[in-house]
Design an enzyme around this catalytic site. Structure first.
Site, PDB file in Angstrom:
ATOM      1  N   HIS B  62       0.854  -1.236  -0.078  1.00 30.07           N
ATOM      2  CA  HIS B  62      -0.089  -0.122  -0.113  1.00 30.07           C
ATOM      3  C   HIS B  62       0.823   1.253  -0.018  1.00 30.07           C
ATOM      4  O   HIS B  62       1.493   1.461   1.023  1.00 30.07           O
ATOM      5  CB  HIS B  62      -1.204   0.064   1.342  1.00 30.07           C
ATOM      6  N   LEU B  63       0.937   1.785  -1.120  1.00 29.77           N
ATOM      7  CA  LEU B  63       1.516   3.113  -1.308  1.00 29.77           C
ATOM      8  C   LEU B  63       0.968   4.469  -0.680  1.00 29.77           C
ATOM      9  O   LEU B  63       1.576   5.354  -0.435  1.00 29.77           O
ATOM     10  CB  LEU B  63       2.446   3.316  -2.623  1.00 29.77           C
ATOM     11  N   ASN B  94      -6.536   0.739  -2.756  1.00 29.03           N
ATOM     12  CA  ASN B  94      -7.348   1.294  -2.178  1.00 29.03           C
ATOM     13  C   ASN B  94      -6.843   2.736  -1.490  1.00 29.03           C
ATOM     14  O   ASN B  94      -6.402   3.075  -0.528  1.00 29.03           O
ATOM     15  CB  ASN B  94      -7.355   0.387  -0.724  1.00 29.03           C
ATOM     16  N   ASP B 154      -8.964  -5.417  -2.823  1.00 25.34           N
ATOM     17  CA  ASP B 154      -8.099  -5.555  -1.549  1.00 25.34           C
ATOM     18  C   ASP B 154      -8.987  -5.498  -0.273  1.00 25.34           C
ATOM     19  O   ASP B 154      -9.962  -6.591  -0.121  1.00 25.34           O
ATOM     20  CB  ASP B 154      -7.082  -4.825  -1.500  1.00 25.34           C
ATOM     21  N   HIS B 181      -8.560 -10.558  -1.381  1.00 28.41           N
ATOM     22  CA  HIS B 181      -8.436 -10.446   0.163  1.00 28.41           C
ATOM     23  C   HIS B 181      -9.612 -11.142   0.780  1.00 28.41           C
ATOM     24  O   HIS B 181     -10.773 -10.539   0.536  1.00 28.41           O
ATOM     25  CB  HIS B 181      -8.380  -8.898   0.465  1.00 28.41           C
ATOM     26  N   ASP B 314       2.262  -7.034   2.355  1.00 26.86           N
ATOM     27  CA  ASP B 314       0.847  -6.491   2.896  1.00 26.86           C
ATOM     28  C   ASP B 314       1.347  -5.056   3.472  1.00 26.86           C
ATOM     29  O   ASP B 314       0.754  -4.511   4.436  1.00 26.86           O
ATOM     30  CB  ASP B 314      -0.124  -7.236   3.618  1.00 26.86           C
ATOM     31  N   HIS B 318       0.531   2.973   8.580  1.00 26.52           N
ATOM     32  CA  HIS B 318      -0.317   4.248   9.186  1.00 26.52           C
ATOM     33  C   HIS B 318       0.713   5.206  10.143  1.00 26.52           C
ATOM     34  O   HIS B 318       1.644   4.832  10.581  1.00 26.52           O
ATOM     35  CB  HIS B 318      -1.081   3.607   9.882  1.00 26.52           C
TER      36      HIS B 318
END
Lengths: 307, 434
Positions: B62-63, B94, B154, B181, B314, B318
């Site tokens: 997740h970039l 996402n 996802d 997912h 994955d 955050h």
């Protein structure tokens, strides 16, 4: 005698001696509460903040009375209208409150483990006044205090916790504390409200309350949240009452009187019928009285250990 | 660029290559493999005891850009990837807006090209449905045209079985993989910890294994049913986490479906008990949740016997202020780009659980196969796309050395043996600062 931990986060890991120390100390505070002048100077000059991130009547008032009777300076915090309502994070809120030099924090929060997080980030003593569906140690201690007062012993006492075990912090703390003291603990409720692997905590699981009643000394009856019906945990409150509600008729089948406890607030006609709630075997209001003495004992033991 | 790696163990399972040689790279091209005498104006590195592998691919990252740049940007994510030993990343859709239309794909590729001069290849994964809502199909053909390598919704997996069937049928025209997912949201609900003893003790809302297994089973049965009708469907299970899922995968692989699966380092190394031991450390909050010892054992044996094809991280950054909170409020996710290679070298290769050759299959050969990317060849005349490893280097995971913007790793402070030391790609070398 001193407690092993400077926080009261839960009963899961509390050693037997610590539970007994709290219960024994509470006995003397209960005597104080019978006196005309109920105030002691023990925590004079200490500041205690009651952080209530979730609404509460009984627990908050009980803590506040206990704090004031020990002569502590008391500050109350509720989320409504606070800086958190303005978007401040939990961490920032409590760091700011701590910066005002408080000695002890009593916390009620909807998130399991919130008091544990708090204990990691502040220096004050932390007391868990209920963390989501995890623990409510002071409630369980006052429950156990009341049982001990009535029976004189806990070892070998047969206690059944009735109702929504899955979502109950009262159930978890009662199970941990009672098991440590050697009671025989069972739970009874609809399977949808029984958490997985609960048997591994050493409790028996029942789904038929009439099977349980002849076997127990104490029924600790939990509040059934009204929203459980909407989320399909139970078909209806009426059906719940019919199959799990504690009624006089059901209790008549027992060969001996059974002590009826409830952490409040009661849904009359759901988990308890009114005649049972108000009967001579119900100790629900004594639990509330004992709650102040037990909380005074905890505040005293934690508040004086730093010296 | 004129570089000689002396005495390197060069391994590429795709070519059956495993030899100790000197590797000469000039301007990004492999000039010579074999014994060489050191020439003038070459940078020479003694690679005795070190390993050169085909460039590693992390096919589940997740970039966060566009939309969540306070957690990670394409630039910081690319740097984290390079630092962690990856020459290619697949980024999940996402974002905000989601990668559900060609303009977003082009934006991501452009930003990736500008990050570290494009040393890391970034391959976007397109959304299966518009806004990842599980209702209408995203413009699949247009997304293929601009270069997405696979499709996934996802974290919001398609719940409607009818929509999923149509997605399989439609995507099958393009020979692209669908990455699922697996989560039945009606079963996981507000769950935060694996349903079992520890969720009961911790009072955390339970998240049952069956939530993953039921969607996996649904998809596998759909594929089986559709097999006579559609030919080129490829299905890849993201972050497989339960013993039951491993058993399903094993069973349906025997049925000659074109299916594969990835596992994350955290699901291989941590359990639900860690939440209890850490007193609700939110760095252990991840979706799917950390499972039981029994599940972990099943995952490890599936890693060994080939049932699991890929290790992916994955990587889910955050911001610290989001994770520094109570357990329920904290978002799900663990970062992995800068710890994965070290963890697998240390805890699996150096402990004799898998060979380093198998590790290279899991990190490089198999993801390329699944994504339909050309295999890297380590041969004279080929362009160099390499991951450089030191299997014996002892180090401590230090968040201060991360290039990621985020710090949400439960592995900080772990003492590891084995480390990525750099990558070579696009005519450039990047040395890891871990």
């Amino acid at each position: 005698m001193k407690l092993k931990s400077r926080h009261l986060l839960g009963l899961e890991n509390m050693p037997r001696e610590d539970i007994e120390l709290i219960l024994n100390t509470a006995v003397s505070f209960k005597e104080v509460l019978e006196r005309p002048i109920k105030k002691l100077p023990t925590l004079q000059g200490r500041t205690i903040v009651n952080l209530f991130f979730e609404s509460s009547t009984r627990t908050r008032i009980s803590f506040e009375l206990a704090e004031r009777r020990l002569s502590a300076d008391v500050v109350n915090f509720t989320t409504a209208g606070s800086s958190m309502a303005k978007g401040e994070t939990f961490k920032d809120t409590v760091k700011n409150i701590e910066a005002m030099k408080v000695d002890m924090v009593v916390i009620r929060h909807s998130s399991p483990g919130a008091p544990h997080f708090l204990a990691k980030i502040i220096d004050a003593n932390v007391i868990n006044a209920g963390d989501g569906t995890h623990e409510h140690p002071t409630q369980a201690l006052l429950d156990i205090f009341t049982m001990r007062e009535k029976f004189g012993y806990i070892q070998g006492l047969n206690v059944c916790i009735v109702g929504d075990i899955l979502h109950s912090r009262v159930a978890r703390s009662n199970i941990f504390g009672l098991k440590t003291l050697g009671a025989n603990v069972s739970v009874c409720g609809p399977e949808t409200l029984i958490p997985k692997d609960i048997e591994s905590l050493g409790v028996e699981v029942y789904h038929n309350i009439d099977e349980v009643i002849p076997k127990v000394d104490v029924l600790n009856v939990l509040r059934l949240q009204l929203e459980r019906q909407n989320s399909a945990f139970i078909p209806s409150l009426q059906e719940y009452h019919k199959f799990f509600g504690i009624t006089r008729k059901r209790l008549e089948k027992a060969s001996k009187p059974i002590l009826i406890m409830h952490p409040g607030p009661i849904n009359r006609g759901v988990e308890l019928s009114s005649d049972v709630a108000d009967s001579e075997h119900s100790v629900i209001l004594e639990q509330v009285t004992n709650g102040v003495a037990v909380r005074m004992a905890i505040l005293y033991l934690l508040g004086t250990m730093a010296n | 660029m004129r570089v000689i790696f002396k005495n390197a163990r060069v391994i590429n399972p795709a070519q059956n290559l495993d030899e100790v040689v000197d590797l000469v790279i000039v301007n990004g091209r492999i000039e010579k493999i074999g014994k060489v005498s050191v020439g003038e104006d070459f940078e020479v590195y003694d690679f005795t005891g070190k390993v050169i592998a085909p460039g590693f691919v992390d096919m589940h990252v997740h970039l966060r850009e566009p939309g969540f740049e306070h957690k990670e940007t394409i630039e910081s994510g690319v740097e984290a990837g390079a630092n962690g030993g990856f020459t290619a990343l697949c980024c999940m859709p996402n974002t905000e807006p989601a990668i559900d239309e060609p303009g977003v794909v082009e934006y991501v590729k452009k930003r990736a090209g500008e990050s570290l001069d494009g040393i890391v290849d970034v391959y976007p994964i397109g959304a299966i449905t518009k806004r990842r809502e599980g209702k209408e199909l995203a413009p699949i053909a247009e997304l293929v045209e601009v270069g997405v390598v696979g499709f996934s919704d996802d974290g919001n997996p398609v719940q409607d079985s009818g929509v999923m069937r149509k997605a399989f049928e439609y995507v099958s025209m393009f020979d692209k993989v669908i990455i699922q997912h697996c989560e039945d949201k009606t079963l996981s609900q507000n769950g935060m910890a694996n349903e079992g003893y520890w969720s009961t003790v911790l009072g955390l809302a339970p998240y049952p294994n069956i939530s993953e297994e039921i969607i996996l089973y649904r998809d596998l049965r759909l594929l089986q049913y559709l097999k006579p009708k559609i030919k080129n469907v490829k299905y890849h299970v993201a972050h497989i986490s339960s013993k039951g899922s491993v058993e399903l995968l094993r069973r349906f692989k025997d049925d000659n479906l074109n299916i594969s699966a990835e596992v994350t380092p955290h699901h291989l190394l941590l359990t639900d008990k860690d939440i209890w031991e850490s007193n609700y450390d939110t760095n252990f909050k991840v979706n799917p949740p950390l499972k039981s010892e029994e599940d972990v054992e099943a995952l490890v044996s599936a890693l060994k016997d080939g049932t699991i094809d890929v290790i992916a991280t994955d990587h889910a950054p955050h911001a610290p202020e989001e994770k520094e909170s109570d357990f329920a409020s904290a978002p799900f996710g663990i970062i992995g780009l800068e710890t994965a290679v070290g963890l697998i070298l240390s805890e699996f290769v150096n402990k004799g659980i898998i060979s380093i050759n198998r590790m290279i299959e899991l990190f490089s050969v198999n993801p390329r196969k699944i994504l339909g990317l050309p295999q890297v060849k380590i041969a004279e005349g080929e362009s160099a796309n390499l991951t450089l490893l030191d299997p014996n280097f002892e180090w401590v995971v230090d968040a201060g050395k991360f290039k990621s913007k985020s710090r949400n790793s439960p592995f900080i402070g772990w003492r590891l043996k084995g480390k990525p030391i750099g990558i070579v790609n696009k005519g450039k070398i990047y040395w890891s600062s871990l």
